[in-house]
Design a protein around this motif. Structure first.
Motif, mmCIF file in Angstrom:
data_model
loop_
_atom_site.group_PDB
_atom_site.id
_atom_site.type_symbol
_atom_site.label_atom_id
_atom_site.label_comp_id
_atom_site.label_asym_id
_atom_site.label_seq_id
_atom_site.Cartn_x
_atom_site.Cartn_y
_atom_site.Cartn_z
ATOM 1 N N ILE A 204 0.763 -1.225 0.153
ATOM 2 C CA ILE A 204 -0.046 -0.129 -0.020
ATOM 3 C C ILE A 204 0.884 1.381 0.004
ATOM 4 C CG2 ILE A 204 -1.958 -1.156 1.167
ATOM 5 C CD1 ILE A 204 -0.999 -0.051 3.640
ATOM 6 N N ALA A 205 2.230 1.092 -0.124
ATOM 7 C CA ALA A 205 3.061 2.332 -0.030
ATOM 8 C C ALA A 205 3.163 2.598 -1.553
ATOM 9 C CB ALA A 205 4.421 2.144 0.591
ATOM 10 N N ARG A 206 3.526 4.047 -1.716
ATOM 11 C CA ARG A 206 3.905 4.348 -3.228
ATOM 12 C C ARG A 206 4.885 5.430 -3.057
ATOM 13 N NH1 ARG A 206 -1.592 6.912 -3.100
ATOM 14 N NH2 ARG A 206 -1.184 9.094 -2.732
ATOM 15 N N ARG A 207 5.791 5.294 -3.889
ATOM 16 C CA ARG A 207 6.802 6.459 -3.866
ATOM 17 C C ARG A 207 6.681 7.543 -4.823
ATOM 18 N NH1 ARG A 207 13.146 4.245 -3.436
ATOM 19 N NH2 ARG A 207 12.937 2.965 -1.552
ATOM 20 N N GLU A 208 5.472 7.122 -5.941
ATOM 21 C CA GLU A 208 5.242 8.226 -6.758
ATOM 22 C C GLU A 208 4.347 9.154 -6.341
ATOM 23 O OE1 GLU A 208 2.070 5.155 -7.332
ATOM 24 O OE2 GLU A 208 4.393 5.241 -6.769
ATOM 25 N N VAL A 209 4.416 10.363 -6.720
ATOM 26 C CA VAL A 209 3.604 11.452 -6.561
ATOM 27 C C VAL A 209 2.502 11.226 -7.348
ATOM 28 C CG1 VAL A 209 3.101 14.025 -6.623
ATOM 29 C CG2 VAL A 209 5.509 12.960 -5.943
ATOM 30 N N ALA A 210 1.002 11.537 -6.505
ATOM 31 C CA ALA A 210 -0.299 11.246 -7.104
ATOM 32 C C ALA A 210 -0.092 12.008 -8.494
ATOM 33 C CB ALA A 210 -1.493 11.481 -6.115
ATOM 34 N N ALA A 211 -1.162 11.463 -9.477
ATOM 35 C CA ALA A 211 -1.121 12.234 -10.959
ATOM 36 C C ALA A 211 -2.062 13.408 -10.695
ATOM 37 C CB ALA A 211 -1.668 11.179 -11.938
ATOM 38 N N THR A 212 -2.785 13.566 -9.725
ATOM 39 C CA THR A 212 -3.452 14.831 -9.548
ATOM 40 C C THR A 212 -2.803 15.891 -8.861
ATOM 41 O OG1 THR A 212 -4.399 14.008 -7.467
ATOM 42 C CG2 THR A 212 -5.591 13.462 -9.442
ATOM 43 N N ILE A 213 -1.486 15.660 -8.473
ATOM 44 C CA ILE A 213 -0.809 16.836 -7.921
ATOM 45 C C ILE A 213 0.113 17.344 -8.985
ATOM 46 C CG2 ILE A 213 0.826 17.413 -6.011
ATOM 47 C CD1 ILE A 213 -0.334 14.985 -4.524
ATOM 48 N N SER A 214 0.356 18.724 -9.203
ATOM 49 C CA SER A 214 1.271 19.374 -10.011
ATOM 50 C C SER A 214 2.246 19.949 -8.910
ATOM 51 C CB SER A 214 0.676 20.565 -10.598
ATOM 52 O OG SER A 214 1.672 21.266 -11.261
ATOM 53 N N HIS A 215 3.432 19.480 -9.040
ATOM 54 C CA HIS A 215 4.351 19.970 -7.947
ATOM 55 C C HIS A 215 5.638 20.510 -8.527
ATOM 56 C CE1 HIS A 215 6.821 15.901 -8.103
ATOM 57 N NE2 HIS A 215 5.833 15.726 -8.756
ATOM 58 N N ALA A 216 6.352 21.408 -8.081
ATOM 59 C CA ALA A 216 7.730 21.899 -8.757
ATOM 60 C C ALA A 216 8.504 22.571 -7.417
ATOM 61 C CB ALA A 216 7.336 22.911 -9.660
ATOM 62 N N PHE A 217 9.834 22.697 -7.761
ATOM 63 C CA PHE A 217 10.762 23.186 -6.850
ATOM 64 C C PHE A 217 11.133 24.787 -7.275
ATOM 65 C CE2 PHE A 217 13.254 19.224 -6.172
ATOM 66 C CZ PHE A 217 12.595 18.997 -4.908
#
Length: 399
Positions: A204-217
């Motif tokens: 039940i773990a995931r390393r990926e970021v959910a596809a619904t999240i836009s993220h940036a540095f």
């Protein structure tokens, strides 16, 4: 698949409908049948997957109201314990099963009274649970189901020795143990082997970021971090915003910064130095839209379930890459769209690389259009101008 097909009892299914749950999540589909069979479970858990219901619903199906403790759940923080106890009570509303919540920072009176009235489910933080044991308020000889939640967090907080003591106080014969941890370092692998019997592994773990999240540095010079934070908040069409800091001192400073910049009535802060009653009031106020901005340390990153968070800002890059996924996972929940911004200074480049290695993707570097940047070599890394922010999602009815 529906909840009706999973083997849950009629009263629990009725509560599921009351909660508005329609379709079980993947973890619920995997875990509920295994827990109902009485097998031990080991899983790498992440918040936002429906993990709590995955073990609470089948455990409530398996027990009956007899006034004796049968289910013991250990949580690393008071907030997680409080939230889980609330869920257990909601799921058990059509039964006579009672839930006791035990955590520190408040008096013993109400907790002692709950135990004396006879609670079948005990949700507790380790330290307060042992305090009640030494006071003679609880015994563990009737425990049939033991849940160890967020074990890696308990390890980080130094709870492993006291958790081991609690496990030894519980019956070994016939006990079902459920073990959840976001990561499994070597020390936890040996610990899990010691306390579990032929466990079924549930992924039940995931390393990926959910596809619904836009993220940036967002690269920035160290002396402009605060200025860029304020600019981001001003240009963001957020409905509910969480700002994460590394330290309690930083959380207080950022909350003060935002209040002085015009959000005085909209900001609340949450960290472990704040009295428990005030922490719960801050969280409740954020959930109920009394506050639109919650500034917090990682005490709020894991497990705290707040619907409708449209944006997350990391004031600093997390030192542990797992925390990056947990933090930005506060938004983009239940298939909703979310945005997560992380301020990046030169001293945090190695942490940023660790995040990218962990999630197996390169995080986009962005520049905030119209911001008067002082030069930093980080801006030479091809940071792209900020795209027009997505409008905040329409307000949902809270359940």
């Amino acid at each position: 698949m529906t909840f009706d097909e999973l083997g849950l009892s009629a009263p629990i299914l009725e509560a599921v409908k009351d909660c508005g749950y329609e379709t079980p999540t993947p973890i619920q589909q995997q875990a509920i049948p295994v827990v109902l069979e009485g097998k031990d479970v080991i899983g790498a858990s992440q918040t936002g997957t429906g993990k709590s219901a995955a073990f609470a619903l089948p455990l409530l199906t398996r027990i009956a109201a007899d006034g004796k403790p049968q289910v013991l759940v250990l949580e690393p923080t008071r907030e997680l314990a409080d939230q889980l106890a609330e869920s257990f009570r909601a799921y058990a509303k059509h039964t006579d099963i009672k839930v006791a919540l035990l955590y520190g920072g408040i008096g013993y009176g109400k907790q002692t009274e709950e135990l004396r009235k006879g609670a079948e489910v005990i949700v507790a933080t380790p330290g307060r649970l042992v305090d009640h044991f030494y006071r003679g308020n609880i015994r563990f000889n009737t425990i049939k189901h033991l849940v160890l939640d967020e074990v890696d967090r308990m390890t980080d907080m130094g709870f492993l020795p006291i958790v081991r003591k609690i496990i030894n106080l519980c019956p070994w014969e016939g006990r079902q143990t459920l073990f959840f941890s976001a990561t499994m370092p070597q020390i936890l692998q040996g610990f899990a082997k010691w306390c579990l019997t032929d466990p079924v592994e549930v992924a039940i773990a995931r390393r990926e970021v959910a596809a619904t999240i836009s993220h940036a540095f967002y690269p920035v010079g160290l002396d402009q971090r605060d200025e860029l934070l304020l600019a981001l908040v001003r240009q963001t069409d957020f409905r509910n915003l969480m700002v994460f800091t590394r330290t309690r001192k930083e959380a207080d400073a950022v909350a003060t910064l935002l209040r002085h910049a015009g959000w005085e009535q909209e900001v609340t802060v949450m960290h472990s130095d704040i009295p428990q009653k005030e922490r719960m009031a801050a969280l409740r106020g954020f959930k109920e839209d009394k506050y639109r901005i919650l500034v917090a340390t990682d005490v709020a990153a894991r497990g705290i379930d707040v619907n409708g968070v449209t944006h997350v800002i990391n004031y600093r890059v997390p030192e542990n890459p797992e925390d990056y996924v947990h933090r930005i996972g506060r938004t983009g929940r239940a298939e909703a769209q979310g945005d997560a911004f992380t301020l990046l200074t030169a001293d945090e480049v190695d942490f940023a690389k660790s995040v990218e290695i962990f999630i197996k993707q390169t995080v986009e570097r962005r520049k905030l259009e119209g911001f008067n940047y002082a030069y930093t070599a980080l801006l030479d890394a091809g940071a792209k101008p900020l795209r027009k922010p997505r409008p905040a999602a329409p307000k949902r009815r809270r359940k």
